[in-house]
Design a protein around this motif. Structure first.
Motif, PDB file in Angstrom:
ATOM      1  N   GLY A 276       0.833  -1.196   0.000  1.00  0.00           N
ATOM      2  CA  GLY A 276       0.000   0.000   0.000  1.00  0.00           C
ATOM      3  C   GLY A 276       0.865   1.243   0.000  1.00  0.00           C
ATOM      4  O   GLY A 276       1.754   1.408  -0.832  1.00  0.00           O
ATOM      5  N   ARG A 277       0.634   2.119   0.978  1.00  0.00           N
ATOM      6  CA  ARG A 277       1.403   3.363   1.091  1.00  0.00           C
ATOM      7  C   ARG A 277       2.434   3.291   2.226  1.00  0.00           C
ATOM      8  O   ARG A 277       2.818   4.318   2.770  1.00  0.00           O
ATOM      9  CB  ARG A 277       0.466   4.545   1.285  1.00  0.00           C
ATOM     10  N   ILE A 278       2.854   2.091   2.536  1.00  0.00           N
ATOM     11  CA  ILE A 278       3.908   1.885   3.526  1.00  0.00           C
ATOM     12  C   ILE A 278       5.112   1.304   2.784  1.00  0.00           C
ATOM     13  O   ILE A 278       4.986   0.326   2.049  1.00  0.00           O
ATOM     14  CB  ILE A 278       3.455   0.923   4.634  1.00  0.00           C
ATOM     15  N   VAL A 279       6.280   1.899   2.979  1.00  0.00           N
ATOM     16  CA  VAL A 279       7.465   1.482   2.233  1.00  0.00           C
ATOM     17  C   VAL A 279       8.622   1.241   3.200  1.00  0.00           C
ATOM     18  O   VAL A 279       8.778   1.946   4.199  1.00  0.00           O
ATOM     19  CB  VAL A 279       7.836   2.540   1.168  1.00  0.00           C
ATOM     20  N   LEU A 280       9.417   0.226   2.922  1.00  0.00           N
ATOM     21  CA  LEU A 280      10.566  -0.133   3.746  1.00  0.00           C
ATOM     22  C   LEU A 280      11.844   0.452   3.143  1.00  0.00           C
ATOM     23  O   LEU A 280      12.001   0.502   1.916  1.00  0.00           O
ATOM     24  CB  LEU A 280      10.703  -1.652   3.842  1.00  0.00           C
ATOM     25  N   LEU A 281      12.759   0.836   4.032  1.00  0.00           N
ATOM     26  CA  LEU A 281      13.990   1.497   3.587  1.00  0.00           C
ATOM     27  C   LEU A 281      15.144   1.090   4.496  1.00  0.00           C
ATOM     28  O   LEU A 281      14.970   0.872   5.689  1.00  0.00           O
ATOM     29  CB  LEU A 281      13.771   3.014   3.628  1.00  0.00           C
ATOM     30  N   GLU A 317       1.262   5.569  -5.287  1.00  0.00           N
ATOM     31  CA  GLU A 317       1.346   4.141  -5.604  1.00  0.00           C
ATOM     32  C   GLU A 317       2.323   3.876  -6.743  1.00  0.00           C
ATOM     33  O   GLU A 317       3.135   2.940  -6.673  1.00  0.00           O
ATOM     34  CB  GLU A 317      -0.048   3.601  -5.960  1.00  0.00           C
ATOM     35  N   SER A 318       2.271   4.683  -7.791  1.00  0.00           N
ATOM     36  CA  SER A 318       3.202   4.464  -8.908  1.00  0.00           C
ATOM     37  C   SER A 318       4.636   4.789  -8.491  1.00  0.00           C
ATOM     38  O   SER A 318       5.585   4.143  -8.946  1.00  0.00           O
ATOM     39  CB  SER A 318       2.783   5.296 -10.123  1.00  0.00           C
ATOM     40  N   ALA A 319       4.795   5.773  -7.617  1.00  0.00           N
ATOM     41  CA  ALA A 319       6.135   6.111  -7.135  1.00  0.00           C
ATOM     42  C   ALA A 319       6.724   4.971  -6.310  1.00  0.00           C
ATOM     43  O   ALA A 319       7.902   4.625  -6.462  1.00  0.00           O
ATOM     44  CB  ALA A 319       6.082   7.387  -6.298  1.00  0.00           C
TER      45      ALA A 319
END
Length: 388
Positions: A276-281, A317-319
């Motif tokens: 979704g709109r959660i991203v790991l880094l 989302e596309s990003a």
């Protein structure tokens, strides 16, 4: 596209992500569970890819001014013989910079100095992270509730957010090695900027700093959880026959300065770096062993790539899909290479295998060794432009 983000974790990756997001016009809150930012840590080497990322974030010049270039050094045997010499000038000619050594605490302070104080929510642990609708993610920090268009999980190798997103995936595992490290209390006379020395199942290395002090580290093959009542005494016993300046580095260190951590890694790659709109880094996405010195550099690459994607893609989302497609293959390949470097380097114990490795290293021309390094250092960051 929305423009509010919560970054969970105030380490190198989290701070870099916050800087990148602010540079493209986003409002950012960094949630850090530590109640006091004491800038603990030893030293860090930054390769060209990490430095280029810092340049794009606007902090590269300040980091370079606080760092010492690694022009001399290489890898040695416990007796002091050279296996391979590092040619920092050749590396600088190839990629525009030598590897730079800097205290980790200094790097933290420089990154934090790029952010307004009100951006940092200190002493607040993220209790839960939930996608509450298509466009909003909620982070609960005790009595504080933060709603945002994006959550960046930069909460380290033991990432709570990662375990929430991928509850059935294996977590971090022990690599087989444990590391002790410290920064010397005072300046030490050193003939090289950077060294590694490999024995059987052991490594000792140092990074020289601009002020004459040095970071040293000792990596040992030991069972997970092994600890010493007096780590400095244990290291003096273990390395007492190894070459100079190892004894001097240990003698210049105060016991309270010694840090001891098991080396864990995320050995099973994640199928995605976003849900979704959660991203790991950073380590939350691809924690790797330190044998290539690329952990922080990969987190810095993540931060710039994420900001660039959000600045140019039409939707969050596309990003995030673009970020995942660009970062996952590269960072997981570097993690595999770091694991292999450890197995063929510090972790080797069989005398014949060690002898064969040493012979191969001695026969490898300096330029060939430099080319091997360059395959990880030549990354070029995307340019950060403010989103409209």
């Amino acid at each position: 596209m929305g423009n509010t983000a919560v970054v969970v974790g105030g380490g190198i990756g989290g701070l870099a992500a916050a800087i990148g997001l602010r540079r493209i016009g986003w409002e950012v809150t960094v949630v850090e569970r530590a109640s006091v930012l004491d800038d603990a840590g030893a030293g860090i080497s930054l390769a060209a890819n990490g430095l280029r990322a810092l340049d794009e974030l606007g902090v590269g010049e300040a980091v370079r001014k606080a760092s010492r270039g690694q022009y001399s050094g290489g890898t040695r045997t416990p007796e002091g013989g050279w296996l391979v010499r590092m040619d920092g000038a050749l590396l600088e000619k190839a990629v525009g910079t030598p590897i730079m050594g800097i205290p980790r605490s200094t790097l933290h302070r420089l990154l934090r100095g790029c952010l307004p104080a009100e951006t940092l929510l200190i002493g607040s642990a993220a209790g839960s992270v939930q996608q509450i609708d298509h466009g909003t993610v909620r982070v609960s920090c005790g009595d504080t509730i933060l709603d945002a268009d994006l959550v960046v999980a930069a909460d380290g190798i033991g990432s709570k957010v990662r375990s929430l997103l991928f509850p059935d995936r294996p977590g971090p595992v022990y690599s087989g090695s444990t590391v002790l490290r410290a920064v010397t209390e005072h300046a030490v006379e050193l003939r090289t900027d950077f060294e590694l020395s490999w024995g059987r199942g052991a490594e000792f290395g140092h990074i020289a700093f601009q002020d004459g002090r040095a970071e040293w580290h000792a990596v040992l093959n030991l069972p997970a959880g092994t600890r010493f009542a007096d780590p400095l005494a244990a290291l003096r016993r273990r390395f007492h026959t190894w070459h100079d300046p190892i004894p001097a580095l240990l003698e210049a260190t105060r016991l309270p300065a010694v840090l001891h951590h098991d080396v864990n890694e995320l050995r099973t790659p994640l199928p995605s770096y976003r849900v979704g709109r959660i991203v790991l880094l950073g380590d939350a996405a691809h924690a790797m062993t330190p044998h290539l010195g690329q952990g922080a550099c990969q987190a810095l690459e993540d931060a710039v790539t994420l900001a660039a994607a959000l600045a140019t893609e039409p939707t969050v989302e596309s990003a995030l899909a673009r970020y995942d497609a660009e970062r996952r293959p590269r960072s997981q390949a570097v993690a595999r290479a770091a694991r292999q470097a450890g197995r063929m380097g510090q972790q080797l114990t069989h005398p014949l295998a060690v002898a064969l490795r040493n012979t191969a290293m001695r026969l490898t021309p300096s330029r060939a060794a430099t080319r091997m390094i360059l395959r990880h250092h030549t990354w070029v960051p995307p340019q950060l432009t403010r989103s409209s």
